[in-house]
Design a protein around this motif. Structure first.
Motif, PDB file in Angstrom:
ATOM      1  N   ALA A   1      -4.341   2.419   9.602  1.00 18.98           N
ATOM      2  CA  ALA A   1      -5.534   2.881  10.321  1.00 18.98           C
ATOM      3  C   ALA A   1      -5.391   4.337  10.737  1.00 18.98           C
ATOM      4  O   ALA A   1      -6.316   5.145  10.572  1.00 18.98           O
ATOM      5  CB  ALA A   1      -5.777   1.992  11.541  1.00 18.98           C
ATOM      6  N   GLU A   2      -4.239   4.694  11.262  1.00 13.34           N
ATOM      7  CA  GLU A   2      -4.013   6.063  11.715  1.00 13.34           C
ATOM      8  C   GLU A   2      -4.077   7.043  10.540  1.00 13.34           C
ATOM      9  O   GLU A   2      -4.691   8.113  10.632  1.00 13.34           O
ATOM     10  CB  GLU A   2      -2.654   6.144  12.412  1.00 13.34           C
ATOM     11  N   LEU A   3      -3.460   6.669   9.419  1.00 13.77           N
ATOM     12  CA  LEU A   3      -3.498   7.545   8.245  1.00 13.77           C
ATOM     13  C   LEU A   3      -4.900   7.571   7.635  1.00 13.77           C
ATOM     14  O   LEU A   3      -5.315   8.598   7.085  1.00 13.77           O
ATOM     15  CB  LEU A   3      -2.473   7.076   7.213  1.00 13.77           C
TER      16      LEU A   3
ATOM     17  N   LEU B   1      -7.724   7.396   9.343  1.00 10.87           N
ATOM     18  CA  LEU B   1      -8.475   8.333  10.194  1.00 10.87           C
ATOM     19  C   LEU B   1      -8.088   9.778   9.893  1.00 10.87           C
ATOM     20  O   LEU B   1      -8.939  10.669   9.826  1.00 10.87           O
ATOM     21  CB  LEU B   1      -8.216   8.014  11.666  1.00 10.87           C
ATOM     22  N   GLN B   2      -6.786  10.018   9.693  1.00  8.70           N
ATOM     23  CA  GLN B   2      -6.328  11.367   9.355  1.00  8.70           C
ATOM     24  C   GLN B   2      -6.894  11.812   8.010  1.00  8.70           C
ATOM     25  O   GLN B   2      -7.351  12.963   7.860  1.00  8.70           O
ATOM     26  CB  GLN B   2      -4.802  11.408   9.319  1.00  8.70           C
ATOM     27  N   SER B   3      -6.887  10.914   7.038  1.00 11.75           N
ATOM     28  CA  SER B   3      -7.433  11.234   5.723  1.00 11.75           C
ATOM     29  C   SER B   3      -8.905  11.586   5.811  1.00 11.75           C
ATOM     30  O   SER B   3      -9.368  12.549   5.169  1.00 11.75           O
ATOM     31  CB  SER B   3      -7.233  10.046   4.779  1.00 11.75           C
ATOM     32  N   ALA B   4      -9.650  10.825   6.596  1.00 11.47           N
ATOM     33  CA  ALA B   4     -11.083  11.090   6.733  1.00 11.47           C
ATOM     34  C   ALA B   4     -11.339  12.433   7.402  1.00 11.47           C
ATOM     35  O   ALA B   4     -12.264  13.168   7.020  1.00 11.47           O
ATOM     36  CB  ALA B   4     -11.739   9.972   7.530  1.00 11.47           C
TER      37      ALA B   4
ATOM     38  N   VAL C   1       0.846  -1.193   0.000  1.00  7.18           N
ATOM     39  CA  VAL C   1       0.000   0.000   0.000  1.00  7.18           C
ATOM     40  C   VAL C   1       0.879   1.240   0.000  1.00  7.18           C
ATOM     41  O   VAL C   1       1.825   1.354   0.790  1.00  7.18           O
ATOM     42  CB  VAL C   1      -0.927   0.007   1.231  1.00  7.18           C
ATOM     43  N   ARG C   2       0.565   2.204  -0.885  1.00  5.95           N
ATOM     44  CA  ARG C   2       1.378   3.414  -1.010  1.00  5.95           C
ATOM     45  C   ARG C   2       0.647   4.706  -0.650  1.00  5.95           C
ATOM     46  O   ARG C   2       1.274   5.709  -0.329  1.00  5.95           O
ATOM     47  CB  ARG C   2       1.929   3.529  -2.439  1.00  5.95           C
ATOM     48  N   SER C   3      -0.699   4.701  -0.715  1.00  3.23           N
ATOM     49  CA  SER C   3      -1.437   5.900  -0.313  1.00  3.23           C
ATOM     50  C   SER C   3      -2.844   5.512   0.089  1.00  3.23           C
ATOM     51  O   SER C   3      -3.320   4.416  -0.255  1.00  3.23           O
ATOM     52  CB  SER C   3      -1.480   6.947  -1.434  1.00  3.23           C
ATOM     53  N   VAL C   4      -3.514   6.415   0.817  1.00  2.00           N
ATOM     54  CA  VAL C   4      -4.869   6.149   1.281  1.00  2.00           C
ATOM     55  C   VAL C   4      -5.704   7.427   1.212  1.00  2.00           C
ATOM     56  O   VAL C   4      -5.229   8.514   1.545  1.00  2.00           O
ATOM     57  CB  VAL C   4      -4.868   5.586   2.724  1.00  2.00           C
ATOM     58  N   TYR C   5      -6.915   7.284   0.734  1.00  2.00           N
ATOM     59  CA  TYR C   5      -7.944   8.324   0.861  1.00  2.00           C
ATOM     60  C   TYR C   5      -9.165   7.647   1.456  1.00  2.00           C
ATOM     61  O   TYR C   5      -9.631   6.631   0.928  1.00  2.00           O
ATOM     62  CB  TYR C   5      -8.308   8.959  -0.486  1.00  2.00           C
TER      63      TYR C   5
ATOM     64  N   LYS D   1      -5.951  12.793   0.254  1.00  2.00           N
ATOM     65  CA  LYS D   1      -5.115  11.602   0.050  1.00  2.00           C
ATOM     66  C   LYS D   1      -3.815  11.768   0.827  1.00  2.00           C
ATOM     67  O   LYS D   1      -3.200  12.841   0.821  1.00  2.00           O
ATOM     68  CB  LYS D   1      -4.846  11.435  -1.441  1.00  2.00           C
ATOM     69  N   ILE D   2      -3.380  10.669   1.493  1.00  2.00           N
ATOM     70  CA  ILE D   2      -2.150  10.719   2.285  1.00  2.00           C
ATOM     71  C   ILE D   2      -1.240   9.570   1.847  1.00  2.00           C
ATOM     72  O   ILE D   2      -1.675   8.417   1.712  1.00  2.00           O
ATOM     73  CB  ILE D   2      -2.474  10.609   3.789  1.00  2.00           C
ATOM     74  N   LEU D   3       0.035   9.870   1.663  1.00  2.00           N
ATOM     75  CA  LEU D   3       1.007   8.861   1.303  1.00  2.00           C
ATOM     76  C   LEU D   3       1.303   7.970   2.493  1.00  2.00           C
ATOM     77  O   LEU D   3       1.325   8.417   3.646  1.00  2.00           O
ATOM     78  CB  LEU D   3       2.293   9.501   0.807  1.00  2.00           C
TER      79      LEU D   3
END
Length: 381
Positions: A363-365, A367-370, A216-220, A375-377
């Motif tokens: 999970a932490e990223l 929650l931060q994205s939400a 996994v490289r990024s999350v939105y 989008k967060i790397l």
């Protein structure tokens, strides 16, 4: 034949997962088969010590399964030199302190996920275990599901060609608790008690995607609390402060796009409670808990969009079921056997507390994205 008895302090066995999957279907199942036989012929005999806060419940479980060792005193259990492993299946908020106590006592540690509520604590735990020289592991049960084992075999065989996308659909309707008893503990829906579907499920999606598809490289992510009020085990109403649904788009290495929906507020119209749909240039597959269906490029039909005519065929009939070419044991039990072999014989083991920390990171990223709507790397730890 040598026999090696290994004492295992099992904390949280009065809970649903700790009891059903880890005590009954793993440790007791290993005992029922005569122990775990290692490559050199040594038989590992797990000796559980049941730990919890309710002495009456512990006594009842011990009597039910013919066990003699149980206590509400965690410190005393950890002080016993015959106990080599500490296992944690408590609520998330109690996990870090107990794992630190076990590491300080020189015990090997094995734990449910998430390993902590924050990435900082998760990494600190892994660092402390490494510094103490103890072996450590985290549950990664989804990787042992028959459906995902079949899916991983397809990936490794090159069946998909270039993988384009992944779609994960997970969830079911968890009753609110007013007129039907909820299937999950009430703490799951209180953020102050470590609840929330992102903290619960994103660690799963991290190791599944990393190991089966690509890192996994990024999350939105978008999260929601769709049911604002629920009822607890005593029938008392309480405000639901944790997210009960999350909708995420993850970018994986190689430009693969993963759409991941997790919800405790959806009614199931799938073949199983979780499905993993993978599309590639040469073929596609849909895996569930046990089954996996495929459609190759050469057998892909030619759908035509025509809303004026009724559909005359079932699209699912156009897929082929992968055969059962192997036998599949309980996934929790299989991973317990791997961890026991790791502790006793230093056998290879790939799911340590650093792997657990990567799950907490996502999970932490998420929650931060939400919260921030962006989008967060996902960087390397």
């Amino acid at each position: 034949m040598d026999r090696r008895t290994v004492g295992i302090v099992m904390n949280g066995v009065t809970g649903r997962m700790g009891y059903r999957q880890h005590l009954v279907r793993s440790i007791l199942a290993i005992r029922e088969q005569g122990g775990l036989t290692l490559a050199d012929g040594t038989v590992v005999w797990p000796e559980p010590v049941l730990v919890g806060r309710n002495a009456a419940k512990l006594e009842q479980l011990a009597e039910l399964h013919g066990l003699t060792r149980y206590t509400t005193d965690l410190a005393a259990a950890l002080a016993d030199d015959s106990n080599e492993i500490y296992f944690d299946a408590q609520v998330t908020t109690a996990r870090v302190a107990a794992l630190r106590q076990a590491i300080a006592a020189g015990k090997h540690v094995y734990t449910e996920k998430p390993t902590a509520e924050s990435l900082a604590d998760a990494v600190a735990l892994a660092d402390e275990a490494r510094a103490a020289g103890v072996k450590h592991g985290v549950v990664a049960d989804k990787l042992y599901l028959p459906g995902l084992l079949k899916l991983r075999r397809l990936v490794e065989s090159g069946f998909f060609g270039r993988i384009l996308s992944v779609r994960v659909e997970f969830g079911y309707w968890v009753f609110e608790g007013d007129w039907q008893t909820a299937q999950r503990p009430s703490w799951n829906y209180r953020s102050e008690d470590g609840g929330g579907i992102i903290l619960d499920m994103f660690p799963h999606w991290r190791y599944v995607l990393d190991h089966v598809i690509a890192p996994v490289r990024s999350v939105y992510a978008q999260m929601a609390t769709h049911i604002p009020q629920r009822w607890d085990e005593q029938g008392n109403a309480y405000p639901a402060t944790a997210d009960d649904a999350a909708y995420a788009v993850l970018e994986l290495e190689g430009g693969i796009v993963a759409s991941v929906n997790s919800s405790w507020t959806t009614r199931v119209d799938r073949t199983e409670l979780v499905t993993f749909h993978v599309d590639g240039t040469e073929g596609s597959a849909v895996a569930g808990l046990r089954n996996c269906r495929i459609q190759h490029r050469a057998t892909t039909p030619k759908p035509v969009w025509n809303p004026d005519l009724p559909v005359s065929h079932d699209f699912r009939d156009q897929w082929s079921e992968l055969p059962e070419n192997d036998t599949y044991d309980n996934g929790f039990k299989r991973q317990w056997e791997e961890f026991l072999a790791y502790v006793v014989a230093d056998a290879p083991y790939g799911h340590d507390l650093y792997a657990g920390a990567r799950g907490v990171q996502l999970a932490e990223l998420g929650l931060q994205s939400a919260r921030e709507g962006r989008k967060i790397l996902v960087g390397d730890l």
